[in-house]
Motif scaffolding. Sequence first.
Motif, PDB file in Angstrom:
ATOM      1  N   ARG A  24       0.844  -1.180   0.000  1.00  0.00           N
ATOM      2  CA  ARG A  24       0.000   0.000   0.000  1.00  0.00           C
ATOM      3  C   ARG A  24       0.891   1.247   0.000  1.00  0.00           C
ATOM      4  O   ARG A  24       1.799   1.391   0.823  1.00  0.00           O
ATOM      5  N   LEU A  25       0.634   2.137  -0.947  1.00  0.00           N
ATOM      6  CA  LEU A  25       1.398   3.372  -1.062  1.00  0.00           C
ATOM      7  C   LEU A  25       0.508   4.558  -0.700  1.00  0.00           C
ATOM      8  O   LEU A  25      -0.701   4.556  -0.975  1.00  0.00           O
ATOM      9  N   ILE A  26       1.100   5.551  -0.102  1.00  0.00           N
ATOM     10  CA  ILE A  26       0.391   6.786   0.239  1.00  0.00           C
ATOM     11  C   ILE A  26       0.900   7.897  -0.673  1.00  0.00           C
ATOM     12  O   ILE A  26       2.099   8.189  -0.709  1.00  0.00           O
ATOM     13  N   GLU A  27      -0.001   8.489  -1.424  1.00  0.00           N
ATOM     14  CA  GLU A  27       0.343   9.600  -2.310  1.00  0.00           C
ATOM     15  C   GLU A  27      -0.118  10.906  -1.671  1.00  0.00           C
ATOM     16  O   GLU A  27      -1.296  11.077  -1.381  1.00  0.00           O
ATOM     17  N   ARG A  28       0.819  11.805  -1.457  1.00  0.00           N
ATOM     18  CA  ARG A  28       0.525  13.085  -0.822  1.00  0.00           C
ATOM     19  C   ARG A  28       0.807  14.200  -1.823  1.00  0.00           C
ATOM     20  O   ARG A  28       1.931  14.353  -2.298  1.00  0.00           O
ATOM     21  N   GLU A  80       3.105  19.297  -6.005  1.00  0.00           N
ATOM     22  CA  GLU A  80       4.150  18.341  -5.654  1.00  0.00           C
ATOM     23  C   GLU A  80       3.494  17.021  -5.307  1.00  0.00           C
ATOM     24  O   GLU A  80       2.415  16.981  -4.716  1.00  0.00           O
ATOM     25  N   ILE A  81       4.161  15.936  -5.680  1.00  0.00           N
ATOM     26  CA  ILE A  81       3.713  14.610  -5.284  1.00  0.00           C
ATOM     27  C   ILE A  81       4.837  13.935  -4.504  1.00  0.00           C
ATOM     28  O   ILE A  81       6.002  13.985  -4.905  1.00  0.00           O
ATOM     29  N   GLU A  82       4.464  13.345  -3.385  1.00  0.00           N
ATOM     30  CA  GLU A  82       5.393  12.548  -2.593  1.00  0.00           C
ATOM     31  C   GLU A  82       4.719  11.222  -2.301  1.00  0.00           C
ATOM     32  O   GLU A  82       3.623  11.188  -1.747  1.00  0.00           O
ATOM     33  N   ILE A  83       5.384  10.133  -2.689  1.00  0.00           N
ATOM     34  CA  ILE A  83       4.828   8.799  -2.482  1.00  0.00           C
ATOM     35  C   ILE A  83       5.664   8.083  -1.423  1.00  0.00           C
ATOM     36  O   ILE A  83       6.897   7.999  -1.548  1.00  0.00           O
ATOM     37  N   THR A  84       5.003   7.588  -0.412  1.00  0.00           N
ATOM     38  CA  THR A  84       5.692   6.841   0.646  1.00  0.00           C
ATOM     39  C   THR A  84       5.083   5.453   0.775  1.00  0.00           C
ATOM     40  O   THR A  84       3.916   5.231   0.453  1.00  0.00           O
TER      41      THR A  84
END
Length: 448
Positions: free
Chosen positions: A280-284, A306-310
């Motif tokens: 599972r990835l979180i896209e912020r 901006e996109i940051e994927i964690t």
Amino acid sequence: MAYPFIETETFTQATLINKVRQLFETLPDGRSGNGVYRKYSMADAALSAFSVFFMQSPSFLEYQRTMQKERGKNNAQSLFGVHQIPSDNQIRNLLDAVPPEALWPLYRWLLQALEGQGKLKEFHVLDNSLLVALDGVEYFSSQKVHCECCSTKTLKNGVTQYTHSAVTPVIVSPHQAEVIPLAPEFIAPQDGNDKQDYELAAARRWLARENGYLPKNVTFLGDDLYCKQPFCEVLKQQGRHFILVCKPESHQTLYEWVEDFQRLGQVEVVEKQRWTGKQRLIERYRIAHQVPLRDSDDALLVNWCEIEITDEQGRVVYRNAFATDYALDAQNVVEIVRAGRTRWKIENENNNTLKTKGYHFAHNFGHGKKHLAALLASLIILAFLVHTVLQWFDQCYRLLREELPSRKTFFNDLRALTRYVCFDSWQHLMELMLEGLDIPIPQNPDLC
């Protein structure tokens, strides 16, 4: 714009190569003297070079010359319409005087024809916009061989490096695996020695030249190099949109504004979760509106995201940011970012394919003294474009590629067959391959 030498027909190998031949018959001939006594035509020279790239076979012409001597016929003639095959040196000499812009009408017609066939609709995103990615690619480098069109740079050891590069625009889509190459723009010595200068100069020249031939609704994609106010202003003047990579180190003022907006609580944040099938990835996403692209009173105001994927452990697996003229909100930021990220396809699906998938884009097939290097590079891109179109519209070609999805296998078979067998037509060749693979031949021969 319609081109008088071409009429809309079904896209098959025979009809498309016939169109290529029609254009090649109009190429300028730099030879002096009475043309009546010339053994080889410009079309023969250009078709011979094109056949090598189309067949992905540097030895194709050598095999066909041998076949002509032994059997009185050859595949260069029956498949490509070459009346007499010039020697490799004759091909280079004849084509050296032909500027690459002589091929532009064919690229434009193919784009127009794809639009007429409705194929471009499959690439539409963002309210029926086409995404055109821009990037520069080097296709020749030497410390010895050079011509008047070479760019130069001095290495640390004082040696001069001679190079040829081009901006290679392509139509991309997050929904399509393939890309559609457009006519390239070749970087000239007068464009400068700095990558930011020469690549942007070539891109602006391409925009001025091709703007009138592009569909109305186009969004341009590019890396941080293109995210400069003069270039963005050109796009706006032409009525185009842009989604461009925007890095902090080259846009200090813009990021200072973003930080100020962040402190004021004016940066909108959107979070999404996505299951990849493994994790599972979180896209912020972060959004800032109307921030200046540069530090000046006349700065162009753009929207920033901006996109940051964690991952589930909180580790950052991807981060990027974009400047755009599109209005941004929580409803469209995901689609905007997805479109912006699609620019990677110009490297993976276009430039790398040209270099590593049998086209040998960076191989020196001939340098010449004037235009040869650029013309051959343009012919290679044209061969790739024609292959792409055939895979969409030629039923026999598509069936074979589905059965032989590996480019290497498919072209190995073509090379072997055309070395030993002379075929009357493309249909004859395709049907033999289909029969050998026990694939039913399409009932409508006009689509092969």
